[in-house]
Enzyme design. Structure first.
Site, mmCIF file in Angstrom:
data_model
loop_
_atom_site.group_PDB
_atom_site.id
_atom_site.type_symbol
_atom_site.label_atom_id
_atom_site.label_comp_id
_atom_site.label_asym_id
_atom_site.label_seq_id
_atom_site.Cartn_x
_atom_site.Cartn_y
_atom_site.Cartn_z
ATOM 1 N N TYR A 76 30.564 104.664 24.632
ATOM 2 C CA TYR A 76 30.479 104.689 26.099
ATOM 3 C C TYR A 76 29.067 104.365 26.558
ATOM 4 O O TYR A 76 28.865 103.716 27.580
ATOM 5 C CB TYR A 76 30.910 106.069 26.632
ATOM 6 C CG TYR A 76 31.031 106.067 28.137
ATOM 7 C CD1 TYR A 76 32.170 105.547 28.758
ATOM 8 C CD2 TYR A 76 29.995 106.531 28.942
ATOM 9 C CE1 TYR A 76 32.270 105.508 30.130
ATOM 10 C CE2 TYR A 76 30.089 106.493 30.325
ATOM 11 C CZ TYR A 76 31.232 105.977 30.912
ATOM 12 O OH TYR A 76 31.331 105.927 32.281
ATOM 13 N N PHE A 128 29.385 78.624 47.369
ATOM 14 C CA PHE A 128 30.503 78.862 46.457
ATOM 15 C C PHE A 128 31.286 80.045 47.013
ATOM 16 O O PHE A 128 30.695 80.985 47.558
ATOM 17 C CB PHE A 128 30.072 79.110 45.006
ATOM 18 C CG PHE A 128 31.282 79.248 44.127
ATOM 19 C CD1 PHE A 128 32.054 78.137 43.836
ATOM 20 C CD2 PHE A 128 31.716 80.483 43.691
ATOM 21 C CE1 PHE A 128 33.236 78.255 43.106
ATOM 22 C CE2 PHE A 128 32.904 80.604 42.960
ATOM 23 C CZ PHE A 128 33.652 79.490 42.671
ATOM 24 N N THR A 129 32.595 80.001 46.869
ATOM 25 C CA THR A 129 33.500 80.961 47.513
ATOM 26 C C THR A 129 33.073 82.420 47.333
ATOM 27 O O THR A 129 32.789 83.120 48.308
ATOM 28 C CB THR A 129 34.924 80.762 46.968
ATOM 29 O OG1 THR A 129 34.866 80.792 45.540
ATOM 30 C CG2 THR A 129 35.517 79.438 47.427
ATOM 31 N N ASP A 219 22.468 80.695 40.396
ATOM 32 C CA ASP A 219 23.814 80.880 39.879
ATOM 33 C C ASP A 219 23.857 79.996 38.643
ATOM 34 O O ASP A 219 23.976 78.780 38.732
ATOM 35 C CB ASP A 219 24.857 80.447 40.916
ATOM 36 C CG ASP A 219 26.278 80.628 40.373
ATOM 37 O OD1 ASP A 219 26.432 80.715 39.135
ATOM 38 O OD2 ASP A 219 27.218 80.685 41.178
ATOM 39 N N LYS A 262 32.471 80.926 31.838
ATOM 40 C CA LYS A 262 32.312 79.459 31.754
ATOM 41 C C LYS A 262 31.431 79.117 30.557
ATOM 42 O O LYS A 262 31.888 79.138 29.429
ATOM 43 C CB LYS A 262 31.726 78.912 33.064
ATOM 44 C CG LYS A 262 32.722 78.846 34.216
ATOM 45 C CD LYS A 262 32.904 80.164 34.911
ATOM 46 C CE LYS A 262 33.554 80.069 36.263
ATOM 47 N NZ LYS A 262 33.833 81.380 36.847
ATOM 48 N N ARG A 386 40.107 72.333 46.329
ATOM 49 C CA ARG A 386 38.742 72.705 46.696
ATOM 50 C C ARG A 386 38.408 71.965 47.991
ATOM 51 O O ARG A 386 37.726 70.942 47.993
ATOM 52 C CB ARG A 386 37.732 72.330 45.598
ATOM 53 C CG ARG A 386 37.913 73.059 44.284
ATOM 54 C CD ARG A 386 37.264 74.430 44.161
ATOM 55 N NE ARG A 386 37.910 75.548 44.799
ATOM 56 C CZ ARG A 386 37.662 76.818 44.489
ATOM 57 N NH1 ARG A 386 36.816 77.126 43.510
ATOM 58 N NH2 ARG A 386 38.236 77.793 45.115
ATOM 59 N N PHE A 453 42.345 81.111 49.400
ATOM 60 C CA PHE A 453 42.913 80.121 48.470
ATOM 61 C C PHE A 453 43.643 80.751 47.302
ATOM 62 O O PHE A 453 44.550 80.156 46.729
ATOM 63 C CB PHE A 453 41.811 79.169 47.961
ATOM 64 C CG PHE A 453 40.678 79.880 47.274
ATOM 65 C CD1 PHE A 453 39.622 80.394 48.009
ATOM 66 C CD2 PHE A 453 40.664 80.039 45.896
ATOM 67 C CE1 PHE A 453 38.577 81.066 47.383
ATOM 68 C CE2 PHE A 453 39.622 80.703 45.264
ATOM 69 C CZ PHE A 453 38.576 81.223 46.014
HETATM 70 N N1 PM9 Z 1 34.460 80.014 39.433
HETATM 71 C C1 PM9 Z 1 36.217 78.486 39.144
HETATM 72 O O1 PM9 Z 1 37.384 78.267 38.838
HETATM 73 C C2 PM9 Z 1 36.703 80.983 39.104
HETATM 74 C C3 PM9 Z 1 37.746 81.051 40.161
HETATM 75 S S1 PM9 Z 1 37.377 80.421 41.754
HETATM 76 C C4 PM9 Z 1 36.580 81.748 42.544
HETATM 77 O O2 PM9 Z 1 35.389 77.573 39.340
HETATM 78 C C5 PM9 Z 1 30.354 79.835 40.300
HETATM 79 C C6 PM9 Z 1 29.588 78.568 40.417
HETATM 80 C C7 PM9 Z 1 31.668 79.831 39.901
HETATM 81 C C8 PM9 Z 1 32.388 81.076 39.828
HETATM 82 C C9 PM9 Z 1 33.755 81.105 39.514
HETATM 83 C C10 PM9 Z 1 31.700 82.263 40.143
HETATM 84 C C11 PM9 Z 1 32.378 83.594 40.083
HETATM 85 C C12 PM9 Z 1 30.394 82.204 40.546
HETATM 86 N N2 PM9 Z 1 29.756 80.991 40.624
HETATM 87 O O3 PM9 Z 1 35.014 84.047 38.492
HETATM 88 O O4 PM9 Z 1 33.770 86.075 39.134
HETATM 89 O O5 PM9 Z 1 32.239 78.674 39.598
HETATM 90 O O6 PM9 Z 1 33.470 85.165 36.859
HETATM 91 O O7 PM9 Z 1 32.551 83.953 38.760
HETATM 92 C C13 PM9 Z 1 35.745 79.843 39.231
HETATM 93 P P1 PM9 Z 1 33.785 84.864 38.296
#
Ligand code: PM9
Length: 463
Positions: A76, A128-129, A219, A262, A386, A453
């Site tokens: 933990y 970014f979203t 980012d 990623k 997108r 979305f």
């Molecule tokens: N990106 C993508 O498919 C996951 C789903 S869409 C919200 O591209 C950037 C540049 C991203 C990103 C996620 C995140 C968030 C932050 N910055 O999905 O929470 O492309 O691990 O990361 C998606 P997490």
């Protein structure tokens, strides 16, 4: 026979385990699409043939990563696997302090809460979203300071992700440095089509902001792809390794948020990394509230262990060259047939320009969403909208935000598909392009309040 690895993009790995995929009929896909409300996010993956929804959490792990899972320390507190992750981040990114989070948005949440005072601005190279949503939640206003070319799918440019220093300077002059919570530079820029930022631009942003006391965060979700583009395109970097380039890139930031799903070649996880001990202390107190102990932040020990291995594998020059070249292969197949795509081809996917593909559809009938649905129907290939749906609504006016880019993203997971799969995808897109005038728009019949979305539902408009 001599095989030239520069012209034949052979996978720099062997396949050790396989996962069968299901080919479905058009009738089956029609039913699946209807029950998913014409939103590819709502499809069941077993109804999908080639899944290009995202490169997020969809990577194939290496045998070394699978072996690392068994070494996971599930204590933990004070897990050995946390220290393996911390050491990997220190070695590869160069930041001394690391706070794990369950995924990228967990890190975005923490840093937004730490650095933003309500009423401040958060300039960035395109929104970014999830990033913008967390900045707004903390009371900031996002300001787009990317260069204009990034909003033009056809504009040429080696580094279309670059920050426009003039726009950034103007914002600083208009509101004053104290009103800027931090500058957030994404490398690469997801919604611009995976476009990279040059080293010269990263350096210039740092040199502009630091004398004024403005923090610069990154980012870094796809920073390895960005480093590869610098190696290939920026004078002076051809002889440097991707690992060296990445270290230099990160030297221009105070810290970074990271979605480990990623670049880091794992299926879940993320982190916040920084140089400042004060920010570290704040992050540690917040992470306990929202994610978990500072030594796991919502991740299992085994996941931290696999991520620590992935962080070292991701900077292998042969791996990253193959990955980006596979994306380029798909884009080139489409480009050769005249299919409108964002150019230059980006690092993690090929983006179809839905405005040019479907010029007969107004943006308010969701052309990119309609094209993604049609592609699924044609071949079982899943992609992601997108465009106007992803952009959401302006909190001030309540109206749709209407981004210039109305795109369908064909995102290529890492180490998962072969070039034959890319050919199947290209074949289907080209088929649709030839009968594009038959494709109809959609109406939104259910709209959630945030990040619409993911769960919005649609219905086809009449013929
Ligand atoms: N990106 C993508 O498919 C996951 C789903 S869409 C919200 O591209 C950037 C540049 C991203 C990103 C996620 C995140 C968030 C932050 N910055 O999905 O929470 O492309 O691990 O990361 C998606 P997490």
């Amino acid at each position: 026979m001599f095989v030239d690895s520069k012209t034949i993009n052979a996978e720099p790995y062997r396949i050790k385990a396989v996962e069968p995929m299901r080919v479905t009929t058009r009738e089956h896909r029609q039913e699946a699409l209807e029950s998913a409300g014409y939103n590819t996010f709502l499809l069941r993956s077993e109804d999908v043939f080639i899944d290009l929804l995202t490169d997020s959490g969809t990577s194939a792990m290496s045998d070394t990563q699978w072996a690392a899972l068994m070494r996971g320390d599930e204590a933990y507190a004070g897990s050995r696997s946390f220290y393996a992750l911390e050491k990997a981040v220190q070695d590869v990114y160069g930041f001394p302090y690391v706070v794990p989070t369950h995924q990228g948005r967990g890190a975005e949440h923490l840093i937004s809460q730490i650095l933003i005072t309500p009423g401040q601005y958060t300039p960035g190279n395109m929104y970014f979203t999830t990033t913008r949503a967390h900045q707004e939640l903390a009371g900031a206003t996002f300001v787009d300071v990317i260069n204009d070319k990034a909003h033009d799918p056809t504009a040429a440019g080696a580094f279309k992700g670059d920050v426009d220093l003039g726009k950034l300077q103007k914002l600083i002059d208009d509101v004053g440095p104290d009103k800027i919570a931090y500058v957030n530079v994404a490398v690469t820029v997801n919604l611009a089509g995976g476009q990279p930022v040059s080293m010269a631009n990263l350096r210039a942003v740092y040199e502009l902001c630091h004398p004024l006391g403005i923090l610069v965060w990154s980012d870094a979700t796809r920073c390895v792809e960005n480093a590869y583009f610098i190696q290939q395109r920026e004078p002076g970097y051809a002889d440097r390794t991707v690992a060296e380039i990445l270290r230099e890139m990160m030297s221009y930031f105070d810290g970074c948020t990271m979605s480990g799903k990623k670049d880091n070649l794992v299926n879940i996880g993320g982190f916040l990394a920084m140089r400042d001990e004060g920010v570290l202390q704040k992050a540690r107190s917040l992470v306990v509230l929202f994610e978990g102990m500072p030594s796991y932040g919502g991740m299992a020990g085994r996941d931290m262990e696999a991520m620590s291995v992935g962080i070292r594998e991701m900077v292998d020059d042969a791996y990253i060259a193959h990955r980006v070249r596979q994306v380029e292969y798909l884009g080139t197949l489409l480009d050769e047939e005249g299919v409108p795509i964002v150019k230059p081809i980006g690092g993690h996917g090929v983006f179809l320009d839905a405005r040019a593909f479907l010029p007969h559809l107004e943006q308010d009938v969701f052309p990119a969403q309609a094209l993604a649905a049609e592609l699924y129907l044609d071949s079982g290939v899943r992609s992601m909208e997108r465009g106007i749906v992803s952009a959401g609504r302006d909190p001030a006016t309540g109206d749709h935000r209407r981004p210039k880019l109305e795109l369908v993203r064909l995102t290529v997971p890492r180490r998962v598909y072969t070039d034959r799969h890319m050919e199947v995808v290209a074949d289907s897109v080209i088929r649709l392009y030839r009968r594009r005038s038959e494709i109809r728009g959609l109406a939104m019949v259910y709209e959630p309040e945030t990040l619409r979305f993911f769960t919005a539902r649609f219905a086809p408009l009449g013929a």
